[in-house]
Design an enzyme around this catalytic site. Structure first.
Site, mmCIF file in Angstrom:
data_model
loop_
_atom_site.group_PDB
_atom_site.id
_atom_site.type_symbol
_atom_site.label_atom_id
_atom_site.label_comp_id
_atom_site.label_asym_id
_atom_site.label_seq_id
_atom_site.Cartn_x
_atom_site.Cartn_y
_atom_site.Cartn_z
ATOM 1 N N CYS A 213 0.942 -1.183 0.096
ATOM 2 C CA CYS A 213 -0.080 0.193 0.090
ATOM 3 C C CYS A 213 0.996 1.277 0.088
ATOM 4 O O CYS A 213 1.779 1.477 0.561
ATOM 5 C CB CYS A 213 -0.763 -0.127 1.209
ATOM 6 N N THR A 215 -0.807 4.292 0.008
ATOM 7 C CA THR A 215 -1.971 5.306 0.578
ATOM 8 C C THR A 215 -1.435 6.384 1.380
ATOM 9 O O THR A 215 -1.575 7.670 1.212
ATOM 10 C CB THR A 215 -3.326 4.773 1.027
HETATM 11 N N1 LIG Z 1 -7.209 -0.522 2.716
HETATM 12 C C1 LIG Z 1 -6.357 0.490 2.203
HETATM 13 O O1 LIG Z 1 -5.843 1.399 2.606
HETATM 14 C C2 LIG Z 1 -6.607 0.433 0.719
HETATM 15 C C3 LIG Z 1 -7.290 -0.322 -0.258
HETATM 16 N N2 LIG Z 1 -7.185 -0.575 -1.351
HETATM 17 C C4 LIG Z 1 -7.656 -1.681 -2.047
HETATM 18 O O2 LIG Z 1 -7.224 -1.593 -3.352
HETATM 19 C C5 LIG Z 1 -8.551 -1.656 -4.152
HETATM 20 C C6 LIG Z 1 -8.632 -0.703 -5.421
HETATM 21 O O3 LIG Z 1 -8.445 0.787 -4.858
HETATM 22 P P1 LIG Z 1 -8.768 2.078 -5.636
HETATM 23 O O4 LIG Z 1 -8.545 1.608 -7.259
HETATM 24 O O5 LIG Z 1 -8.064 3.254 -5.271
HETATM 25 O O6 LIG Z 1 -10.320 2.560 -5.340
HETATM 26 P P2 LIG Z 1 -11.634 1.787 -5.208
HETATM 27 O O7 LIG Z 1 -11.638 0.835 -6.244
HETATM 28 O O8 LIG Z 1 -11.921 1.443 -3.821
HETATM 29 O O9 LIG Z 1 -12.859 2.820 -5.730
HETATM 30 C C7 LIG Z 1 -14.144 2.669 -5.325
HETATM 31 C C8 LIG Z 1 -14.662 4.016 -5.628
HETATM 32 O O10 LIG Z 1 -14.572 4.955 -4.888
HETATM 33 C C9 LIG Z 1 -14.347 6.235 -5.311
HETATM 34 N N3 LIG Z 1 -13.250 7.166 -4.382
HETATM 35 C C10 LIG Z 1 -13.669 8.421 -4.165
HETATM 36 N N4 LIG Z 1 -12.618 8.885 -3.385
HETATM 37 C C11 LIG Z 1 -11.730 7.671 -3.226
HETATM 38 C C12 LIG Z 1 -10.344 7.545 -2.664
HETATM 39 N N5 LIG Z 1 -9.968 8.589 -1.779
HETATM 40 N N6 LIG Z 1 -9.657 6.450 -2.804
HETATM 41 C C13 LIG Z 1 -10.339 5.448 -3.461
HETATM 42 N N7 LIG Z 1 -11.430 5.452 -4.305
HETATM 43 C C14 LIG Z 1 -12.229 6.615 -3.960
HETATM 44 C C15 LIG Z 1 -13.563 5.726 -6.771
HETATM 45 O O11 LIG Z 1 -13.955 6.743 -7.632
HETATM 46 P P3 LIG Z 1 -12.569 7.406 -8.366
HETATM 47 O O12 LIG Z 1 -11.646 6.180 -8.803
HETATM 48 O O13 LIG Z 1 -13.080 7.855 -9.633
HETATM 49 O O14 LIG Z 1 -11.872 8.359 -7.408
HETATM 50 C C16 LIG Z 1 -14.464 4.691 -6.924
HETATM 51 O O15 LIG Z 1 -15.511 4.870 -7.732
HETATM 52 C C17 LIG Z 1 -9.685 -1.208 -3.188
HETATM 53 O O16 LIG Z 1 -11.086 -1.881 -3.383
HETATM 54 C C18 LIG Z 1 -9.004 -1.719 -1.874
HETATM 55 O O17 LIG Z 1 -9.233 -3.541 -2.009
HETATM 56 C C19 LIG Z 1 -6.746 0.795 -2.099
HETATM 57 C C20 LIG Z 1 -6.276 1.915 -1.646
HETATM 58 C C21 LIG Z 1 -6.193 1.963 -0.142
HETATM 59 N N1 LIG Z 2 -3.449 1.232 0.106
HETATM 60 C C1 LIG Z 2 -3.613 0.053 -0.666
HETATM 61 N N2 LIG Z 2 -4.146 -0.939 -0.015
HETATM 62 C C2 LIG Z 2 -4.049 -2.198 -0.437
HETATM 63 C C3 LIG Z 2 -3.832 -2.266 -2.031
HETATM 64 N N3 LIG Z 2 -4.232 -3.290 -2.479
HETATM 65 C C4 LIG Z 2 -4.505 -4.091 -1.390
HETATM 66 N N4 LIG Z 2 -4.674 -3.268 -0.190
HETATM 67 C C5 LIG Z 2 -4.820 -3.597 1.314
HETATM 68 O O1 LIG Z 2 -3.878 -4.136 1.862
HETATM 69 C C6 LIG Z 2 -4.380 -5.340 2.469
HETATM 70 C C7 LIG Z 2 -3.514 -6.450 2.624
HETATM 71 O O2 LIG Z 2 -2.413 -6.000 3.666
HETATM 72 P P1 LIG Z 2 -1.068 -7.046 3.737
HETATM 73 O O3 LIG Z 2 -0.131 -6.207 4.492
HETATM 74 O O4 LIG Z 2 -1.407 -8.225 4.288
HETATM 75 O O5 LIG Z 2 -0.500 -7.345 2.280
HETATM 76 C C8 LIG Z 2 -5.691 -5.522 1.507
HETATM 77 O O6 LIG Z 2 -6.584 -6.498 2.215
HETATM 78 C C9 LIG Z 2 -6.253 -4.321 1.100
HETATM 79 O O7 LIG Z 2 -6.712 -3.837 2.280
HETATM 80 C C10 LIG Z 2 -3.326 -1.095 -2.715
HETATM 81 O O8 LIG Z 2 -3.066 -1.097 -3.920
HETATM 82 N N5 LIG Z 2 -3.211 0.131 -1.941
#
Ligand SMILES: NC(=O)C1=CN([C@@H]2O[C@H](COP(=O)(O)OP(=O)(O)OC[C@H]3O[C@@H](n4cnc5c(N)ncnc54)[C@H](OP(=O)(O)O)[C@@H]3O)[C@@H](O)[C@H]2O)C=CC1
Ligand SMILES: Nc1nc2c(ncn2[C@@H]2O[C@H](COP(=O)(O)O)[C@@H](O)[C@H]2O)c(=O)[nH]1
Ligand SMILES: [K+]
EC number: 1.7.1.7
Length: 400
Positions: A213, A215
């Site tokens: 990640c 973020t």
């Molecule tokens: N646990 C964590 O810290 C994180 C986990 N992830 C993982 O990666 C997957 C893909 O992530 P990702 O492609 O970034 O987004 P998502 O697939 O989660 O986005 C879902 C929706 O939320 C909207 N959105 C609005 N604000 C945000 C924001 N700040 N971050 C993300 N989406 C937003 C997106 O629109 P738009 O794209 O147009 O903005 C989209 O329509 C997630 O489903 C999750 O599993 C990703 C990042 C953080």
């Molecule tokens: N910010 C992001 N978080 C992500 C992304 N892809 C997955 N994830 C999150 O990480 C956990 C897994 O964590 P780990 O330490 O066990 O590897 C997963 O379940 C998501 O919540 C990403 O691209 N960006």
């Protein structure tokens, strides 16, 4: 710029105006939470007197009666992340005998789900994932209709604070009243409560702790994971809900800390990367060793694969790494469960459910003795761990 309180004392003269000058405060104030928030690397679990004679006496099975669906979830409380590298059907088949769960990633199509269901009617340790994208919910409905043995839904977005996401959780609850709904991710009590009140049974906790990640680097947003779990678990349990600690678990000890903090389940991605059942391109390194590609679902690698690239208004929030091939995923589960049983005996917990009430954390400034480094020749392919910000094994992180 000065605030209204100062303005009210103007005109009193003498000592009063001197006081006024000293008490001038800016109209804006910096909002900082002063409580210390802790991560896995900041704590260890304090041992306690125990009546357990052997690690074999510990039960790691959980039976969660979920708040909204009123369905029982029986499992060992480990969930493989819904990432397209590890949340695979192969992983679910391999881990079914252990009782661990797999959140199947959202990029399988309906035909692939049908085929999985037909070939493996007894493999029930799966959750079907969906996001909030156009078509995600229609696809979810078709999969649930086609695979009646799938009874858990994982609604997963990066930012669980969006009002739209909350509406989606409500809509899915209305449509599927008897299905278990996992929803996230969030890191604070009020949003945990909101999701549960809108229909989630289990809230997924973790913003930014994951091994791939970025973020926190890209946005500056996040919350130390142990504190996030403590605070969200408290909120969820108060309402009869549950939580999954998602991300940042680098070794069995981190999982033990998550349970000690109140997690009902833990979700791991990186720990299952590089396993036989993980997907991801396999490559040979110059020294002849084999590695597999592992990447975040918000990385440019994932976006190129699934949506053709990174939209121009956003950036990648995940990275891409190479992980040494590490053998069967069942070995990772066994290592996790062995560590957890031992952790339970150290605090006198007969079951994983007893962990939080038996756990006291101590704050530390060091986790491990690194005199010989962190690499273990007998565990060549396993995660470095130690809660010390180690990623999945000694991985190389080139592309992003
Ligand atoms: N646990 C964590 O810290 C994180 C986990 N992830 C993982 O990666 C997957 C893909 O992530 P990702 O492609 O970034 O987004 P998502 O697939 O989660 O986005 C879902 C929706 O939320 C909207 N959105 C609005 N604000 C945000 C924001 N700040 N971050 C993300 N989406 C937003 C997106 O629109 P738009 O794209 O147009 O903005 C989209 O329509 C997630 O489903 C999750 O599993 C990703 C990042 C953080
Ligand atoms: N910010 C992001 N978080 C992500 C992304 N892809 C997955 N994830 C999150 O990480 C956990 C897994 O964590 P780990 O330490 O066990 O590897 C997963 O379940 C998501 O919540 C990403 O691209 N960006
Ligand atoms: K996830």
């Amino acid at each position: 710029m000065f605030n209204a309180r100062c303005a009210r004392v103007v005109g009193l003269g003498g000592a009063a105006s001197a006081w006024m000058i000293m008490s001038r405060r800016p109209a804006f104030s910096l909002r900082v939470e002063d409580d210390v928030k802790l991560d896995f690397k900041d704590v260890l679990i304090r041992p306690k007197r125990s009546t357990l004679r052997s690690r074999s006496e510990v039960s790691l099975e959980r039976a969660l009666v979920t708040r909204n669906s009123q369905r029982e979830v029986r499992c060992v409380p480990i969930v493989v992340s819904n990432m397209d590298t590890v949340g695979t059907f192969e992983m679910a088949c391999a881990l079914a005998p252990s009782g661990a769960l797999v959140a199947i990633h959202k990029h399988y199509n309906l035909d692939e789900w049908r085929e999985f269901s037909r070939l493996h009617p007894d493999v029930r340790n799966v959750m079907v994932s969906a996001g909030t994208g156009a078509g995600d919910l229609a696809k979810l409905d078709s999969i649930l209709a086609a695979c009646p043995t799938v009874t858990t839904i994982c609604l997963d977005v990066a930012n669980g604070y969006s009002e739209f996401f909350v509406e989606v959780v409500s809509a899915v609850r209305e449509k599927w009243p008897r299905h278990v709904i996992v929803a996230g991710n969030v890191v604070t009590n009020e949003m945990t409560e909101e999701l549960i009140l809108k229909g989630a049974d289990i809230v997924k906790v973790g913003i930014g702790p994951g091994s791939v990640c970025t973020t926190r680097k890209q946005t500056g947003v996040g919350y130390p994971q142990v504190s996030a779990v403590v605070e969200c678990a408290d909120a969820a349990h108060g309402l009869g809900g549950h939580v999954i600690a998602d991300g940042g678990i680098t070794c069995p000890g981190d999982a033990a800390k998550a349970f000690g903090a109140g997690a009902d389940l833990v979700m791991c991605g990186g720990m299952f990367s590089g396993t036989d059942e993980s997907a991801g391109e396999e490559r040979a390194r110059p020294d002849g060793s084999r590695v597999k590609l592992f990447y975040g679902m918000s990385s440019s690698t994932a976006m190129k694969k699934h949506v053709g690239g990174v939209a121009e208004y956003r950036s990648s929030e995940g990275k891409t790494v190479e992980v040494p091939c590490k053998g069967p995923a069942a070995d990772v589960v066994q290592d996790l469960l062995g560590g957890l049983r031992s952790a339970c005996t150290y605090v006198g917990a007969r079951s994983i459910k007893e962990m939080p009430k038996r756990t006291t954390f101590v704050r530390v400034s060091q986790q491990l003795n690194t005199f010989f480094g962190t690499h273990d020749l007998s565990k060549q392919h396993q995660a470095g761990g130690g809660g010390a910000a180690a990623g999945p094994a000694p991985a190389k992180g080139p592309a992003s």
